[in-house]
Motif scaffolding. Structure first.
Motif: not given
Length: 92
Positions: A68-69, A72-76, A79
């Motif tokens: 969960a990084d 990168d802005g792709k965390v939901n 995750t």
């Protein structure tokens, strides 16, 4: 080993209050006293929990180590919850 200053993604454990023992990840550092903490289940990304740093045990681990990084802005929420579960399992 307890860290002294939080960064975005730091995994932390609540030491005070009703949520004592809950594991969170730092979403935002507000100032030198407060952070916004999320766990993906009770404190979701769209409504983070404001926590005093004095009431948190800051671990040396980062949520990016568990997938969960925040950078990168792709965390939901899903995750993030999975990453916290992975951290919890690695401690047992």
């Amino acid at each position: 080993m307890k860290l002294k200053t939080p960064t975005v993604g730091t995994i932390c454990i609540s030491t005070q209050g009703r949520d004592k023992g809950n594991i969170y990840a730092v979403q935002t550092v507000i100032d030198e006293r407060f952070v916004l903490a999320v766990d993906g289940i009770r404190a979701k990304l769209d409504s983070p929990k404001r926590k005093n740093i004095k009431h948190l045990y800051l671990t040396p681990r980062n949520s990016a180590q568990y997938g969960a990084d925040f950078s990168d802005g792709k965390v939901n929420d899903c995750t993030l919850a999975y990453a916290i579960k992975q951290y919890k399992n690695s401690q047992n």
